[in-house]
Design an enzyme around this catalytic site. Structure first.
Site, short mmCIF file in Angstrom:
data_model
loop_
_atom_site.label_atom_id
_atom_site.label_comp_id
_atom_site.label_asym_id
_atom_site.label_seq_id
_atom_site.Cartn_x
_atom_site.Cartn_y
_atom_site.Cartn_z
CG ASP A 1 73.43 40.42 42.05
OD1 ASP A 1 73.15 41.35 42.80
OD2 ASP A 1 74.58 40.08 41.73
N1 URA Z 1 77.60 39.19 45.40
C1 URA Z 1 77.16 39.37 44.15
O1 URA Z 1 77.89 39.80 43.28
N2 URA Z 1 75.87 39.06 43.89
C2 URA Z 1 75.02 38.57 44.79
O2 URA Z 1 73.86 38.30 44.48
C3 URA Z 1 75.50 38.40 46.10
C4 URA Z 1 76.80 38.71 46.37
#
Ligand code: URA
Length: 246
Positions: free
Chosen positions: A103
């Protein structure tokens, strides 16, 4: 004989999904004729062009391990002009793309490559590739909650597979806990959704390991190239050459 989209992604000219879009858009030719369906097959002796340019099947394979900071998108480009992880890598002629995604607000280990076959293998659910995260979450996480995270959490897209979970520390003053969690699925925002579902919103998230590789020696915003042994190890994890065909 292999599908054209696979030959394109293996040549590193585009990811397999992007290659499919290029084909459907009529931008790909096979031996001089436009291909606009996805089932067409070819082999190494056929000439494949994208927008009139031959895909280069002999280009070098590149593999980078990046320590992604927060505030970067795990994409190659962004229509809205936001910063992308590609800006943190050296300029190369090859088309490099991230293996999976972190993310925008997640930091940590992200692999990038032009090796479409390895990417597809590492992302395939069949190989259950481990990803370890360090999560700072709101509140005190109790033993029974840790147990729920371990056995499986019901999310809107189904129950999560068993996870390895370790409680690391609790900060009484700040009212947060730090938990290490290892999962092998790769659903969208999975770790954040798992913690939210048990009442502990994630305050910060970092991926510390992927497929046995770690961030050791790579500081935030920096990268290194993988060694030949590391690439061989990844290939092994991803089913070995040719085993992850579909
Ligand atoms: N899980 C999440 O919530 N975000 C990420 O970036 C990777 C795994």
């Amino acid at each position: 004989m292999e599908r054209i989209q696979k030959l394109i992604s293996r040549a590193g000219a585009a990811s397999r999904r992007e290659a499919e879009k290029l084909i459907l858009a009529g931008r790909v030719t096979l031996n001089g004729r436009v291909v606009s369906e996805l089932g067409v097959q070819a082999d190494d002796n056929d000439e494949i062009l994208i927008d009139g340019v031959a895909i280069n099947r002999k280009q070098p394979r590149l593999y980078f391990l990046l320590n992604k900071p927060k505030g970067y998108l795990s994409t190659v480009r962004d229509d809205r002009g936001r910063r992308t992880v590609i800006e943190l890598l050296p300029e190369v002629n090859e088309y490099i793309y991230p293996i999976g995604r972190l993310d925008y607000d997640t930091e940590g280990l992200l692999l990038l490559t032009n090796d479409g076959e390895l990417m597809n293998g590492l992302l395939h659910p069949r190989y259950e590739v481990n990803k370890t995260y360090l999560a700072k979450v709101k509140g005190t996480v109790m033993g029974e909650v840790l147990q729920k995270l371990r056995t499986g959490i019901m999310l809107e897209d189904g129950i999560t597979a068993p996870a390895e979970v370790r409680f690391l520390e609790y900060n009484e003053k700040g009212n947060w806990s730090r938990i290490q969690i290892t999962i092998h699925e790769g659903r969208n925002r999975q770790v954040r959704r798992m913690f939210s579902a048990v009442g502990h919103d994630v305050l910060a998230l970092k991926r510390t390991a992927f497929a046995g590789l770690t961030l050791v020696g790579v500081s935030r915003g920096k990268y290194r190239e993988l060694t030949g042994d590391e690439v061989a190890g990844l290939r092994h994890i991803a089913g070995g050459p040719g085993k992850n065909n579909e």
